[in-house]
Design a protein around this motif. Structure first.
Motif, PDB file in Angstrom:
ATOM      1  N   LYS A 161      24.299 120.971 122.220  1.00 59.21           N
ATOM      2  CA  LYS A 161      24.615 121.664 123.481  1.00 59.21           C
ATOM      3  C   LYS A 161      23.903 120.975 124.638  1.00 59.21           C
ATOM      4  O   LYS A 161      22.971 120.216 124.416  1.00 59.21           O
ATOM      5  N   PRO A 162      24.318 121.264 125.882  1.00 62.22           N
ATOM      6  CA  PRO A 162      23.640 120.662 127.024  1.00 62.22           C
ATOM      7  C   PRO A 162      22.129 120.834 126.926  1.00 62.22           C
ATOM      8  O   PRO A 162      21.630 121.923 126.623  1.00 62.22           O
ATOM      9  N   GLY A 163      21.435 119.725 127.141  1.00 67.73           N
ATOM     10  CA  GLY A 163      19.969 119.743 127.106  1.00 67.73           C
ATOM     11  C   GLY A 163      19.371 119.420 125.742  1.00 67.73           C
ATOM     12  O   GLY A 163      18.196 119.079 125.647  1.00 67.73           O
ATOM     13  N   ASP A 164      20.168 119.493 124.663  1.00 62.26           N
ATOM     14  CA  ASP A 164      19.619 119.214 123.331  1.00 62.26           C
ATOM     15  C   ASP A 164      19.250 117.731 123.213  1.00 62.26           C
ATOM     16  O   ASP A 164      20.018 116.864 123.607  1.00 62.26           O
ATOM     17  N   LYS A 165      18.098 117.475 122.613  1.00 59.12           N
ATOM     18  CA  LYS A 165      17.639 116.097 122.450  1.00 59.12           C
ATOM     19  C   LYS A 165      17.828 115.640 120.999  1.00 59.12           C
ATOM     20  O   LYS A 165      17.474 116.361 120.060  1.00 59.12           O
ATOM     21  N   VAL A 166      18.365 114.430 120.846  1.00 55.78           N
ATOM     22  CA  VAL A 166      18.651 113.874 119.525  1.00 55.78           C
ATOM     23  C   VAL A 166      18.122 112.437 119.480  1.00 55.78           C
ATOM     24  O   VAL A 166      18.290 111.686 120.443  1.00 55.78           O
ATOM     25  N   ILE A 167      17.497 112.090 118.353  1.00 54.16           N
ATOM     26  CA  ILE A 167      16.875 110.761 118.221  1.00 54.16           C
ATOM     27  C   ILE A 167      17.830 109.793 117.528  1.00 54.16           C
ATOM     28  O   ILE A 167      18.443 110.135 116.517  1.00 54.16           O
ATOM     29  N   THR A 168      17.940 108.576 118.066  1.00 53.09           N
ATOM     30  CA  THR A 168      18.668 107.522 117.350  1.00 53.09           C
ATOM     31  C   THR A 168      18.067 106.150 117.650  1.00 53.09           C
ATOM     32  O   THR A 168      17.121 106.031 118.424  1.00 53.09           O
ATOM     33  N   THR A 169      18.661 105.148 117.010  1.00 55.28           N
ATOM     34  CA  THR A 169      18.206 103.765 117.139  1.00 55.28           C
ATOM     35  C   THR A 169      18.894 103.075 118.314  1.00 55.28           C
ATOM     36  O   THR A 169      20.066 103.347 118.587  1.00 55.28           O
ATOM     37  N   PRO A 170      18.213 102.130 118.960  1.00 50.20           N
ATOM     38  CA  PRO A 170      18.896 101.364 120.017  1.00 50.20           C
ATOM     39  C   PRO A 170      19.747 100.237 119.445  1.00 50.20           C
ATOM     40  O   PRO A 170      20.585  99.686 120.161  1.00 50.20           O
ATOM     41  N   VAL A 171      19.548  99.889 118.152  1.00 52.17           N
ATOM     42  CA  VAL A 171      20.325  98.783 117.575  1.00 52.17           C
ATOM     43  C   VAL A 171      21.490  99.371 116.782  1.00 52.17           C
ATOM     44  O   VAL A 171      21.404  99.594 115.568  1.00 52.17           O
ATOM     45  N   THR A 172      22.539  99.649 117.499  1.00 49.87           N
ATOM     46  CA  THR A 172      23.752 100.233 116.932  1.00 49.87           C
ATOM     47  C   THR A 172      24.869 100.067 117.940  1.00 49.87           C
ATOM     48  O   THR A 172      24.637  99.636 119.076  1.00 49.87           O
ATOM     49  N   PHE A 173      26.078 100.438 117.533  1.00 51.26           N
ATOM     50  CA  PHE A 173      27.182 100.462 118.488  1.00 51.26           C
ATOM     51  C   PHE A 173      26.996 101.691 119.389  1.00 51.26           C
ATOM     52  O   PHE A 173      26.493 102.724 118.934  1.00 51.26           O
TER      53      PHE A 173
ATOM     54  N   PRO B  13       6.283 118.645 122.014  1.00 53.07           N
ATOM     55  CA  PRO B  13       6.177 120.068 121.664  1.00 53.07           C
ATOM     56  C   PRO B  13       7.187 120.439 120.578  1.00 53.07           C
ATOM     57  O   PRO B  13       8.294 119.877 120.539  1.00 53.07           O
ATOM     58  N   LYS B  14       6.795 121.323 119.694  1.00 59.41           N
ATOM     59  CA  LYS B  14       7.680 121.738 118.598  1.00 59.41           C
ATOM     60  C   LYS B  14       9.019 122.251 119.152  1.00 59.41           C
ATOM     61  O   LYS B  14       9.049 122.914 120.190  1.00 59.41           O
ATOM     62  N   GLY B  15      10.093 121.865 118.508  1.00 58.39           N
ATOM     63  CA  GLY B  15      11.399 122.345 118.967  1.00 58.39           C
ATOM     64  C   GLY B  15      12.048 121.459 120.023  1.00 58.39           C
ATOM     65  O   GLY B  15      13.138 121.776 120.513  1.00 58.39           O
ATOM     66  N   THR B  16      11.378 120.340 120.378  1.00 64.54           N
ATOM     67  CA  THR B  16      11.949 119.455 121.415  1.00 64.54           C
ATOM     68  C   THR B  16      13.264 118.839 120.951  1.00 64.54           C
ATOM     69  O   THR B  16      14.197 118.696 121.730  1.00 64.54           O
ATOM     70  N   PHE B  17      13.304 118.471 119.665  1.00 65.19           N
ATOM     71  CA  PHE B  17      14.470 117.737 119.162  1.00 65.19           C
ATOM     72  C   PHE B  17      15.304 118.597 118.217  1.00 65.19           C
ATOM     73  O   PHE B  17      14.775 119.465 117.529  1.00 65.19           O
TER      74      PHE B  17
END
Ligand code: PLP
Length: 383
Positions: A70-82, A121-125
């Motif tokens: 949802k808007p504002g949700d943060k998700v982690i990924t790699t910069p080496v990808t398409f 902080p817990k819950g950021t991602f």
């Protein structure tokens, strides 16, 4: 020598027959071939469920939607990808947070992800999207433990790795996309991939609820299970319960996919023959900074090595009709992502890798003579 791409499809007469049979049948778009392809693909990767979609980007978008990004949700990924790996989060109004790669594997570095999680902080991602970059299966057992610790979901972007696997701490094979460790996994059937449907993609999972949600979202959010409709006006009745898309695959594409999947094993074996020939030819050469190595379970979608003077080398190869390619320009440096503050120096390992990486031709129909020509042309450049 004819043009040698870095990757290409392999289409047989049997593939063509499979497609023309569908063209003569009653169903062109989603029909019986879709369910057949989904069942065959789920069996290939070892997952309970599979959902065929119009492309790998749609697979990622539907995955992010099904996991309620949802808007504002943060998700982690790699910069080496398409770019599509990151974009799916932004389609949903979320925000991608890049975390650097491991210099050896070029995969998302779990230690850096852990540091990022521990220092926030817990819950950021909300989730992590690891990528089996180049076909090298990422260790999802470790990522699952970390994700559980921080209550995160995992989407495995396995676009590069159908048939890939890693060995877990119990000595068991964990196939990419088998649904045991990631919540959802996505695949692409673009022509350079292991198998192609022209355009196409697949989502695999072992989670029944996510499976049904994705099937609904694939076709406008129209409820597929009539028992769950809020009312029933008659046999014509259908109900749109949430906002979905038309991300359906066609039966024409699925027929090609079924036919291609029958040769997925032999195509993968051929890739595994090509990789060690490059490894042997370049081992110990002063112009090589790093070779991928022979790794069990690597699906060798790409053969990425790091070269000195990569920019001049690529020009020399192109002049000789060898279409070597760079995978990838780090996604955080794309103009679109720079507007969120990402800049040079943020992902030092990925940025250094980008200076030297080059994907050499690797695909099932690459001949010995063509591979020999690629090797000789590289050696000639550095001589
Ligand atoms: C890692 C990765 N993710 C996602 C995609 C998107 O797949 P598609 O081109 O089928 O939309 C690709 C395809 O190039 C890819 O390489």
């Amino acid at each position: 020598m004819k043009r040698i791409p870095y990757g290409r499809q392999h289409i047989t007469d049997e593939d063509i027959r499979a497609v023309t049979d569908v063209l003569k049948s009653d169903y062109l778009t989603q029909g019986p071939k879709i369910a057949e392809f989904e069942a065959a693909f789920a069996e290939y990767v070892g997952s309970k469920y599979a959902v065929a979609v119009s492309n790998g980007t749609a697979a990622l978008h539907l995955s992010a939607l099904a996991l309620d990004v949802k808007p504002g949700d943060k998700v982690i990924t790699t910069p080496v990808t398409f770019v599509a790996t990151a974009n799916c989060v932004h389609y949903c109004g979320g925000e991608v947070v890049f975390s650097d790669i491991d210099p050896e594997t070029h995969l998302l570095d779990i230690d850096k992800v852990r540091t990022l999680l521990q220092s926030s902080p817990k819950g950021t991602f909300k989730g992590i999207i690891p990528v089996d970059f180049a076909g090298n299966a990422i260790n999802l057992e470790e990522f699952r433990k970390l994700a559980d610790e921080f209550d995160l979901w995992i989407i495995e972007d396995a676009s590069h790795a159908p048939g890939g696997y890693f060995i877990d701490s119990n000595g068991h094979k964990q196939n990419c996309g088998n649904g045991r460790l990631a919540d959802l996994a996505t695949f692409s059937f673009h022509p350079v991939k292991h198998i192609t449907t022209g355009e196409g993609g697949m989502i695999t999972t072992n989670d029944e609820k996510l499976y049904h949600r994705i099937k609904n979202l694939r076709s406008h959010g129209i409820q597929q299970n009539y028992d769950l409709n809020q009312k029933n006006d008659g046999i014509w009745y259908y109900e749109m319960q949430e906002l979905g898309y038309n991300y359906r695959m066609t039966d024409i594409e699925a027929a090609l996919g079924i036919s291609q999947l029958k040769r997925a094993g032999s195509g993968l074996e051929r890739r595994k023959e090509i990789a060690p020939i490059y490894e042997k030819a370049f081992a110990g050469k002063t112009f090589i900074k790093r070779l991928p190595g022979i790794i069990e379970g690597h699906a060798y979608h790409l053969f990425v090595a790091e070269f000195e003077n990569r920019d001049e080398l690529i020009q020399h190869l192109r002049k000789n009709n060898i279409m070597a390619q760079v995978h990838y320009i780090p996604v955080h440096l794309m103009p679109y992502y720079r507007q969120f503050g990402w800049k040079e120096g943020d992902m030092p390992v990925a940025e250094k890798y980008y200076q030297h990486c080059l994907s050499l031709p690797i695909y099932p129909t690459l001949t010995e003579e063509e591979q020999d020509f690629v090797i000789k042309t590289i050696e000639e450049f550095y001589a």
